[in-house]
Design a protein around this motif. Sequence first.
Motif, PDB file in Angstrom:
ATOM      1  N   LEU A 108       0.740  -1.192   0.037  1.00 41.26           N
ATOM      2  CA  LEU A 108       0.030  -0.124   0.076  1.00 41.26           C
ATOM      3  C   LEU A 108       0.943   1.265   0.224  1.00 41.26           C
ATOM      4  O   LEU A 108       1.832   1.475   0.780  1.00 41.26           O
ATOM      5  N   ILE A 109       0.581   1.971  -0.946  1.00 41.29           N
ATOM      6  CA  ILE A 109       1.354   3.542  -1.159  1.00 41.29           C
ATOM      7  C   ILE A 109       0.383   4.428  -0.839  1.00 41.29           C
ATOM      8  O   ILE A 109      -0.809   4.314  -1.410  1.00 41.29           O
ATOM      9  N   ASN A 110       0.767   5.272   0.138  1.00 35.95           N
ATOM     10  CA  ASN A 110      -0.310   6.350   0.475  1.00 35.95           C
ATOM     11  C   ASN A 110      -1.608   5.645   0.595  1.00 35.95           C
ATOM     12  O   ASN A 110      -2.803   6.277   0.696  1.00 35.95           O
ATOM     13  N   GLY A 111      -1.803   4.525   1.507  1.00 36.44           N
ATOM     14  CA  GLY A 111      -2.988   4.005   1.917  1.00 36.44           C
ATOM     15  C   GLY A 111      -3.623   3.186   0.691  1.00 36.44           C
ATOM     16  O   GLY A 111      -4.795   2.803   1.004  1.00 36.44           O
ATOM     17  N   ARG A 112      -3.173   3.178  -0.499  1.00 40.30           N
ATOM     18  CA  ARG A 112      -3.834   2.522  -1.583  1.00 40.30           C
ATOM     19  C   ARG A 112      -2.825   1.355  -2.078  1.00 40.30           C
ATOM     20  O   ARG A 112      -1.886   1.266  -2.171  1.00 40.30           O
ATOM     21  N   ALA A 113      -3.575   0.210  -2.336  1.00 41.26           N
ATOM     22  CA  ALA A 113      -3.008  -0.997  -3.010  1.00 41.26           C
ATOM     23  C   ALA A 113      -2.487  -0.962  -4.495  1.00 41.26           C
ATOM     24  O   ALA A 113      -3.601  -0.261  -5.090  1.00 41.26           O
ATOM     25  N   TYR A 114      -1.338  -1.473  -4.682  1.00 39.06           N
ATOM     26  CA  TYR A 114      -1.226  -1.201  -6.069  1.00 39.06           C
ATOM     27  C   TYR A 114      -0.666  -2.644  -6.580  1.00 39.06           C
ATOM     28  O   TYR A 114       0.011  -3.428  -5.936  1.00 39.06           O
ATOM     29  N   GLY A 115      -0.945  -2.936  -8.100  1.00 39.74           N
ATOM     30  CA  GLY A 115      -0.224  -3.887  -8.699  1.00 39.74           C
ATOM     31  C   GLY A 115       0.995  -3.224  -9.410  1.00 39.74           C
ATOM     32  O   GLY A 115       1.091  -2.059  -9.575  1.00 39.74           O
ATOM     33  N   THR A 116       1.258  -3.924 -10.745  1.00 33.61           N
ATOM     34  CA  THR A 116       2.128  -3.467 -11.741  1.00 33.61           C
ATOM     35  C   THR A 116       1.384  -2.305 -12.370  1.00 33.61           C
ATOM     36  O   THR A 116       0.459  -2.383 -13.032  1.00 33.61           O
ATOM     37  N   GLY A 117       2.237  -1.016 -12.257  1.00 34.16           N
ATOM     38  CA  GLY A 117       1.425   0.011 -13.182  1.00 34.16           C
ATOM     39  C   GLY A 117       2.015   1.247 -12.639  1.00 34.16           C
ATOM     40  O   GLY A 117       2.970   1.436 -11.916  1.00 34.16           O
ATOM     41  N   PRO A 118       1.705   2.503 -13.019  1.00 32.21           N
ATOM     42  CA  PRO A 118       2.063   3.726 -12.780  1.00 32.21           C
ATOM     43  C   PRO A 118       1.760   4.289 -11.269  1.00 32.21           C
ATOM     44  O   PRO A 118       0.587   3.734 -10.902  1.00 32.21           O
ATOM     45  N   ILE A 119       2.489   4.772 -10.510  1.00 32.43           N
ATOM     46  CA  ILE A 119       2.172   5.325  -9.157  1.00 32.43           C
ATOM     47  C   ILE A 119       2.602   6.599  -8.931  1.00 32.43           C
ATOM     48  O   ILE A 119       3.233   7.040  -8.038  1.00 32.43           O
ATOM     49  N   TRP A 120       2.143   7.649 -10.063  1.00 33.32           N
ATOM     50  CA  TRP A 120       2.757   9.061  -9.892  1.00 33.32           C
ATOM     51  C   TRP A 120       2.140   9.426  -8.673  1.00 33.32           C
ATOM     52  O   TRP A 120       1.007   9.343  -8.157  1.00 33.32           O
ATOM     53  N   GLY A 121       3.037  10.165  -7.883  1.00 34.61           N
ATOM     54  CA  GLY A 121       2.904  11.026  -6.727  1.00 34.61           C
ATOM     55  C   GLY A 121       3.689  11.058  -5.719  1.00 34.61           C
ATOM     56  O   GLY A 121       4.799  10.298  -5.535  1.00 34.61           O
ATOM     57  N   GLU A 122       3.570  11.879  -4.577  1.00 32.05           N
ATOM     58  CA  GLU A 122       4.606  12.011  -3.618  1.00 32.05           C
ATOM     59  C   GLU A 122       4.352  11.021  -2.441  1.00 32.05           C
ATOM     60  O   GLU A 122       3.459  11.122  -1.934  1.00 32.05           O
ATOM     61  N   LEU A 123       5.539  10.447  -2.180  1.00 32.18           N
ATOM     62  CA  LEU A 123       5.357   9.515  -0.992  1.00 32.18           C
ATOM     63  C   LEU A 123       5.710  10.153   0.149  1.00 32.18           C
ATOM     64  O   LEU A 123       6.976  10.672   0.403  1.00 32.18           O
ATOM     65  N   SER A 124       4.894  10.594   1.184  1.00 32.29           N
ATOM     66  CA  SER A 124       5.331  11.120   2.524  1.00 32.29           C
ATOM     67  C   SER A 124       5.110  10.414   3.651  1.00 32.29           C
ATOM     68  O   SER A 124       5.507  10.851   4.844  1.00 32.29           O
ATOM     69  N   GLN A 125       4.559   9.106   3.744  1.00 32.56           N
ATOM     70  CA  GLN A 125       4.430   8.486   4.757  1.00 32.56           C
ATOM     71  C   GLN A 125       4.818   6.816   4.569  1.00 32.56           C
ATOM     72  O   GLN A 125       5.104   6.646   3.224  1.00 32.56           O
ATOM     73  N   PRO A 126       5.137   6.075   5.349  1.00 34.41           N
ATOM     74  CA  PRO A 126       5.592   4.686   5.176  1.00 34.41           C
ATOM     75  C   PRO A 126       4.757   3.949   4.177  1.00 34.41           C
ATOM     76  O   PRO A 126       3.451   3.958   4.407  1.00 34.41           O
ATOM     77  N   ILE A 127       5.287   3.046   3.411  1.00 35.00           N
ATOM     78  CA  ILE A 127       4.781   2.181   2.387  1.00 35.00           C
ATOM     79  C   ILE A 127       4.304   1.007   3.599  1.00 35.00           C
ATOM     80  O   ILE A 127       5.397   0.576   4.234  1.00 35.00           O
ATOM     81  N   GLU A 128       3.086   0.682   3.423  1.00 35.55           N
ATOM     82  CA  GLU A 128       2.699  -0.659   4.215  1.00 35.55           C
ATOM     83  C   GLU A 128       2.848  -1.923   3.328  1.00 35.55           C
ATOM     84  O   GLU A 128       2.172  -1.987   2.316  1.00 35.55           O
ATOM     85  N   VAL A 129       3.310  -2.979   3.885  1.00 36.02           N
ATOM     86  CA  VAL A 129       3.371  -4.102   3.199  1.00 36.02           C
ATOM     87  C   VAL A 129       2.804  -5.014   4.069  1.00 36.02           C
ATOM     88  O   VAL A 129       3.112  -5.342   5.318  1.00 36.02           O
ATOM     89  N   GLN A 130       1.798  -5.704   3.551  1.00 34.59           N
ATOM     90  CA  GLN A 130       1.005  -6.692   4.405  1.00 34.59           C
ATOM     91  C   GLN A 130       1.238  -8.368   3.874  1.00 34.59           C
ATOM     92  O   GLN A 130       1.120  -8.250   2.575  1.00 34.59           O
ATOM     93  N   LEU A 131       1.103  -9.166   4.915  1.00 36.13           N
ATOM     94  CA  LEU A 131       0.889 -10.541   4.349  1.00 36.13           C
ATOM     95  C   LEU A 131      -0.676 -10.831   4.718  1.00 36.13           C
ATOM     96  O   LEU A 131      -1.105 -10.477   5.748  1.00 36.13           O
ATOM     97  N   VAL A 132      -1.193 -11.560   3.639  1.00 36.50           N
ATOM     98  CA  VAL A 132      -2.755 -11.742   3.931  1.00 36.50           C
ATOM     99  C   VAL A 132      -2.903 -13.181   3.611  1.00 36.50           C
ATOM    100  O   VAL A 132      -2.237 -13.816   2.718  1.00 36.50           O
ATOM    101  N   ARG A 133      -3.727 -13.848   4.356  1.00 38.43           N
ATOM    102  CA  ARG A 133      -4.133 -15.336   4.260  1.00 38.43           C
ATOM    103  C   ARG A 133      -5.203 -15.598   2.934  1.00 38.43           C
ATOM    104  O   ARG A 133      -6.001 -14.737   2.833  1.00 38.43           O
ATOM    105  N   TYR A 134      -4.755 -16.566   2.294  1.00 42.46           N
ATOM    106  CA  TYR A 134      -5.820 -16.897   1.071  1.00 42.46           C
ATOM    107  C   TYR A 134      -6.106 -18.219   1.161  1.00 42.46           C
ATOM    108  O   TYR A 134      -6.833 -18.731   0.371  1.00 42.46           O
ATOM    109  N   GLY A 135      -5.718 -18.937   2.085  1.00 38.05           N
ATOM    110  CA  GLY A 135      -5.999 -20.381   2.226  1.00 38.05           C
ATOM    111  C   GLY A 135      -5.238 -21.030   3.497  1.00 38.05           C
ATOM    112  O   GLY A 135      -4.888 -20.347   4.523  1.00 38.05           O
ATOM    113  N   GLN A 136      -5.200 -22.301   3.249  1.00 38.53           N
ATOM    114  CA  GLN A 136      -4.471 -23.022   4.685  1.00 38.53           C
ATOM    115  C   GLN A 136      -2.923 -22.765   4.272  1.00 38.53           C
ATOM    116  O   GLN A 136      -2.298 -22.821   3.384  1.00 38.53           O
TER     117      GLN A 136
END
Length: 314
Positions: A108-136
Amino acid sequence: MKTTAPSQVRKQENALFFTWQLRAIVFLAAIASPSAKAEIYVFGQQLSFPKYGAMGTILARDYITPQQLCGQSKCDTTYLWAYPNGGGSTSSSTTITTKVSGISIRLLINGRAYGTGPIWGELSQPIEVQLVRYGQILGGPLGDAASSRYYGITYDISSTAAVLDTVKLTGTVTSIDGTCSVPSQTVKLPKTSINSLDRIGSTAGTQSFQLRINDCPKGYNRIGYTLDPVGGAIANSPGVLPLASGSTASGMKIRVENAQGVPATMGTSIKVDGYNKAADGSFAIPMQASYIRTDTVATPGTVNGTMTVLLDYR
């Protein structure tokens, strides 16, 4: 006051205009393979999670500061590459799989989740990286320092050529077949005269109770609990629960406190003291609850509040 222990957690989206698409084409042509400036490692520790659980549960979070990314307090980000399973082809999905079965990753960059693609903008807060469960979860290594590139982030510095930083996962996941339990309970406060709550902020009718966390299996590095007021947290009112159904009083609520009378922290994971990964066990956390006057005008009646107890494991 009633406490329960449900499962957990939550989700996002994306749009492009033609002018953005055109700019992205030009940008990609210019930086098709920028040289990496830095490698950033996230998690990098022994992690333990329950084998089974609710889909979409956020298992762990780590953060990348602007200083780590570009060496400044703010970064002008431009493009993101996302690599499922730590390498190979890219993906535009905002959640990608890891090398560990049952665990995906989200950035998450500035609170928004991204995949491959443009992320034009100023980053002023920490990037959050989450581990998420999708199964066993079966366990295993997330990656190592030599491989497992999950993200590439480019940014501009003083209008010079784009610079690429690589985000890698390290560490190992252990799958544990079992979780703790939190029994539901009702705490009854004593009948109290409205005259004892003579001003806003005054409290009365304190009742002690124990928050019980039972049957925790061994093997976790950390077990935490989060107190979540049903109805949402009340701004500038720490520990105070919104009035729940069945309440007939007005101008007063219930405040949850620790054993010393300090308002309880809501919405933040708190470590279960006394838990040792080498042994299983049950725990009783001493707490108390009180009536609190919240408004200038108050009328007598019943006062009910509810909170949920959420457990997290590492």
